[in-house]
Design a protein around this motif. Sequence first.
Motif, PDB file in Angstrom:
ATOM      1  N   LEU A 187       0.819  -1.210   0.000  1.00  0.00           N
ATOM      2  CA  LEU A 187       0.000   0.000   0.000  1.00  0.00           C
ATOM      3  C   LEU A 187       0.856   1.265   0.000  1.00  0.00           C
ATOM      4  CD1 LEU A 187      -2.906   1.145   0.244  1.00  0.00           C
ATOM      5  CD2 LEU A 187      -2.643   1.010   2.709  1.00  0.00           C
ATOM      6  N   SER A 188       2.042   1.191   0.569  1.00  0.00           N
ATOM      7  CA  SER A 188       2.892   2.380   0.610  1.00  0.00           C
ATOM      8  C   SER A 188       3.535   2.681  -0.747  1.00  0.00           C
ATOM      9  CB  SER A 188       3.975   2.235   1.683  1.00  0.00           C
ATOM     10  OG  SER A 188       4.820   1.141   1.380  1.00  0.00           O
ATOM     11  N   ASP A 189       3.562   1.680  -1.667  1.00  0.00           N
ATOM     12  CA  ASP A 189       4.170   1.881  -2.976  1.00  0.00           C
ATOM     13  C   ASP A 189       3.162   1.950  -4.122  1.00  0.00           C
ATOM     14  OD1 ASP A 189       6.749   1.762  -1.859  1.00  0.00           O
ATOM     15  OD2 ASP A 189       6.738  -0.422  -1.973  1.00  0.00           O
ATOM     16  N   PHE A 190       1.988   1.352  -3.928  1.00  0.00           N
ATOM     17  CA  PHE A 190       0.981   1.268  -4.979  1.00  0.00           C
ATOM     18  C   PHE A 190      -0.374   1.677  -4.419  1.00  0.00           C
ATOM     19  CE2 PHE A 190       4.150  -1.781  -6.310  1.00  0.00           C
ATOM     20  CZ  PHE A 190       4.202  -1.625  -7.677  1.00  0.00           C
ATOM     21  N   LYS A 191      -1.221   2.150  -5.311  1.00  0.00           N
ATOM     22  CA  LYS A 191      -2.623   2.319  -4.940  1.00  0.00           C
ATOM     23  C   LYS A 191      -3.256   0.946  -5.094  1.00  0.00           C
ATOM     24  CE  LYS A 191      -6.858   4.772  -6.083  1.00  0.00           C
ATOM     25  NZ  LYS A 191      -7.488   5.733  -7.009  1.00  0.00           N
ATOM     26  N   VAL A 192      -3.766   0.421  -3.985  1.00  0.00           N
ATOM     27  CA  VAL A 192      -4.341  -0.925  -3.963  1.00  0.00           C
ATOM     28  C   VAL A 192      -5.721  -0.844  -3.326  1.00  0.00           C
ATOM     29  CG1 VAL A 192      -4.096  -3.268  -3.052  1.00  0.00           C
ATOM     30  CG2 VAL A 192      -2.060  -1.985  -3.716  1.00  0.00           C
TER      31      VAL A 192
END
Length: 99
Positions: A19-24
């Motif tokens: 979640l910190s690297d991608f919109k999930v």
Amino acid sequence: MDFWLRAAEVIIGGKKYDLSDFKVKFDVQTADRPQVGKASVEIYNLNEDGRNAMEKKQPCIINAGYKDDVGSVFVGEIMEFEHAQGDVDWVTTIKAVDN
């Protein structure tokens, strides 16, 4: 970006999407009855290698929680997936079932 200290990750095959690297986005449906649990997942802007590595029947694990209290909310496998390019983003949509 911290969202009220929420933490989530989707693990597909051996790749982890945090979640910190991608919109999930994900939705997990479970029941108290003996039915198969289902999950739908949207991951935004996977690179081409990530999109090409995805296959049906790959393991799909969703871990979620807050800060240091994260656990598995879904363990299953991919039934179907698709990649769609919008005006700005690539959106990978995954449908998975318990196994």
